[in-house]
Design a protein around this motif. Structure first.
Motif, short mmCIF file in Angstrom:
data_model
loop_
_atom_site.label_atom_id
_atom_site.label_comp_id
_atom_site.label_asym_id
_atom_site.label_seq_id
_atom_site.Cartn_x
_atom_site.Cartn_y
_atom_site.Cartn_z
N PRO A 14 -61.79 -51.91 47.28
CA PRO A 14 -61.04 -50.91 46.51
C PRO A 14 -60.94 -51.68 45.09
CG PRO A 14 -59.48 -51.91 48.96
CD PRO A 14 -61.36 -52.19 48.46
N GLU A 15 -61.77 -50.39 44.10
CA GLU A 15 -61.27 -50.94 43.17
C GLU A 15 -60.00 -49.92 42.21
OE1 GLU A 15 -65.17 -51.05 41.06
OE2 GLU A 15 -65.98 -52.75 42.87
N PRO A 16 -59.26 -49.73 42.12
CA PRO A 16 -58.26 -48.75 41.45
C PRO A 16 -58.56 -48.18 39.94
CG PRO A 16 -56.97 -50.51 42.51
CD PRO A 16 -58.45 -50.91 42.95
N ASN A 17 -58.81 -49.62 39.68
CA ASN A 17 -59.06 -48.93 37.93
C ASN A 17 -60.25 -48.64 37.69
OD1 ASN A 17 -56.23 -49.90 37.74
ND2 ASN A 17 -57.22 -51.74 37.17
N ALA A 21 -60.61 -42.78 43.68
CA ALA A 21 -60.95 -42.74 45.06
C ALA A 21 -60.34 -43.96 45.47
CB ALA A 21 -62.65 -42.73 45.64
N GLY A 22 -60.90 -44.99 44.48
CA GLY A 22 -60.36 -46.23 45.05
C GLY A 22 -59.00 -46.59 44.90
N SER A 23 -58.27 -45.79 43.33
CA SER A 23 -56.57 -45.20 43.91
C SER A 23 -56.17 -44.75 44.72
CB SER A 23 -56.33 -44.96 41.95
OG SER A 23 -54.65 -44.51 41.92
N HIS A 24 -56.43 -44.28 45.33
CA HIS A 24 -55.51 -43.14 46.10
C HIS A 24 -56.32 -43.94 47.39
CE1 HIS A 24 -54.82 -39.48 49.19
NE2 HIS A 24 -56.00 -39.52 49.56
N ILE A 201 -63.93 -39.80 30.93
CA ILE A 201 -63.61 -41.01 31.55
C ILE A 201 -63.84 -41.11 33.28
CG2 ILE A 201 -61.25 -40.73 32.12
CD1 ILE A 201 -60.77 -44.20 31.97
N GLY A 202 -64.92 -42.33 33.61
CA GLY A 202 -65.32 -41.96 34.99
C GLY A 202 -66.51 -43.08 34.99
N ASN A 203 -66.23 -43.58 36.26
CA ASN A 203 -66.77 -44.28 37.12
C ASN A 203 -68.66 -43.64 36.54
OD1 ASN A 203 -68.50 -45.59 39.05
ND2 ASN A 203 -66.55 -46.72 39.71
N PHE A 204 -69.50 -44.16 36.40
CA PHE A 204 -71.37 -44.20 36.09
C PHE A 204 -71.93 -44.10 37.33
CE2 PHE A 204 -69.72 -45.57 31.62
CZ PHE A 204 -70.61 -44.09 31.40
N ARG A 205 -70.94 -44.83 38.25
CA ARG A 205 -71.92 -45.07 40.11
C ARG A 205 -71.57 -43.33 41.26
NH1 ARG A 205 -71.17 -50.69 42.62
NH2 ARG A 205 -71.61 -51.71 40.77
N HIS A 206 -70.34 -42.64 39.87
CA HIS A 206 -70.18 -41.89 40.74
C HIS A 206 -70.87 -40.34 40.41
CE1 HIS A 206 -68.26 -38.45 42.93
NE2 HIS A 206 -67.52 -37.90 42.42
N LYS A 284 -59.62 -34.49 41.25
CA LYS A 284 -60.24 -35.59 39.76
C LYS A 284 -58.92 -36.64 39.04
CE LYS A 284 -63.88 -33.74 40.60
NZ LYS A 284 -64.74 -34.49 41.95
N GLY A 285 -59.36 -37.31 38.99
CA GLY A 285 -58.19 -38.71 39.06
C GLY A 285 -58.23 -38.06 37.38
N LYS A 286 -59.03 -38.26 36.99
CA LYS A 286 -58.92 -38.17 35.70
C LYS A 286 -57.83 -36.78 34.59
CE LYS A 286 -63.23 -38.36 34.91
NZ LYS A 286 -64.05 -38.53 36.70
N LEU A 287 -58.12 -35.97 35.49
CA LEU A 287 -57.32 -35.08 34.81
C LEU A 287 -55.54 -35.13 35.41
CD1 LEU A 287 -59.02 -31.33 36.24
CD2 LEU A 287 -59.63 -33.00 34.15
#
Length: 290
Positions: A14-17, A21-24, A201-206, A284-287
């Protein structure tokens, strides 16, 4: 009554930051702990740079191996009453072992989002065709849902799709959106007039996030800069590859800043969040942050 023992098999640590998905996932782990359950988190993934230490919550962390009898021994010793698979790929890899060695354990699939739907939308965008809901990945994902006792579905759209298009029985599904704490929502310290610039903002691996950054760079940001020559776009996200950092261009106001340890704080200092996602699934977490 014996204490419930929950084993969570994670696709990644988990990487919530770093991702929604990590936060959830962390929200779900905390929910299990609130029930007074014993929680163990195991994953075959490599340790990520921004992995959270689950020990601080009283959750045991166990690295496991794929295609190894050591997992069978681990299962037999732990003897969990509930096993949660983080994404259908983990159920494919470990589900049959759980069924064999812990036949009475409740098996739960956390889809995170429907990966097959996200992939189908991606292929439709690349090939300029209609979305194919009957791909091999869709068959695999639906099969994983049927093998489990319960599947957690993050969006109401995906819930209806599973029921009405794929014919999955309602009793196998439960709607499990983001667990947002309304009490944590506070007014930003800065007013709109004080805040500055655009943010993305968003994880680049996604993959959808990387596609969005490219689309911003090539199509959207030049149009914005034409009307707002002094505007800046600050792009944040974990694990930016060289191809992303090479897009950094202060003269164009296109700034690739990498990982943000506090997404909410970064959001509070910006005026506008840009999220031009051309494909994806889930919510979407960013929204939610914006």
């Amino acid at each position: 009554m014996n204490k419930q023992s929950v084993l969570v098999l994670g696709y990644v640590w988990p990487e919530p930051n770093s991702s929604a998905a990590g936060s959830h996932l962390l929200s779900q782990l905390k929910l299990f702990l609130k029930q007074g359950w014993q929680v163990t988190f195991a994953s075959p993934a490599q340790l990520g740079e921004h992995k959270i230490d689950l020990n601080q919550f009283g959750i045991e962390q166990v690295p496991i191996k794929i295609n190894c009898s050591s997992f069978d021994e681990f299962l037999l010793e732990l003897s969990p009453t509930i096993v949660l698979f983080d994404r259908f790929m983990l159920e494919e890899q470990f589900g049959w072992r759980v069924a064999k060695h812990c036949p009475t354990a409740l098996r739960i699939l956390d889809t995170e989002d429907l990966h097959s739907l996200r992939n189908a939308r991606h292929q439709a965008l690349k090939q300029q065709t209609k979305v194919d809901l009957n791909s091999e990945m869709a068959k695999r994902e639906i099969a994983a849902i049927y093998r489990c006792d319960l599947s957690l579905i993050i969006s109401d759209y995906e819930l209806e799709l599973l029921k009405n298009y794929y014919g999955v029985p309602q009793h196998l599904l439960i709607h499990s959106p983001f667990m947002l704490e309304a009490t944590n929502v506070t007014a930003p310290d800065d007013t709109f007039n004080v805040r500055q610039h655009f943010i993305s903002i968003g994880n680049f691996r996604h993959q959808p996030n990387w596609d969005a950054v490219l689309w911003l760079k090539q199509k959207i940001w030049p149009l914005i800069r034409k009307q707002l020559p002094q505007a800046e776009l600050h792009i944040y996200g974990a694990y930016p590859p060289p191809k992303a950092t090479q897009l950094h261009n202060p003269k164009q106001g296109f700034l690739v800043n990498g990982w943000a340890s506090d997404a909410k704080k970064v959001m509070q200092h910006a005026r506008v969040c840009l999220a031009p996602l051309r494909f994806g699934a889930g919510i979407k977490g960013k929204l939610a942050e914006a």
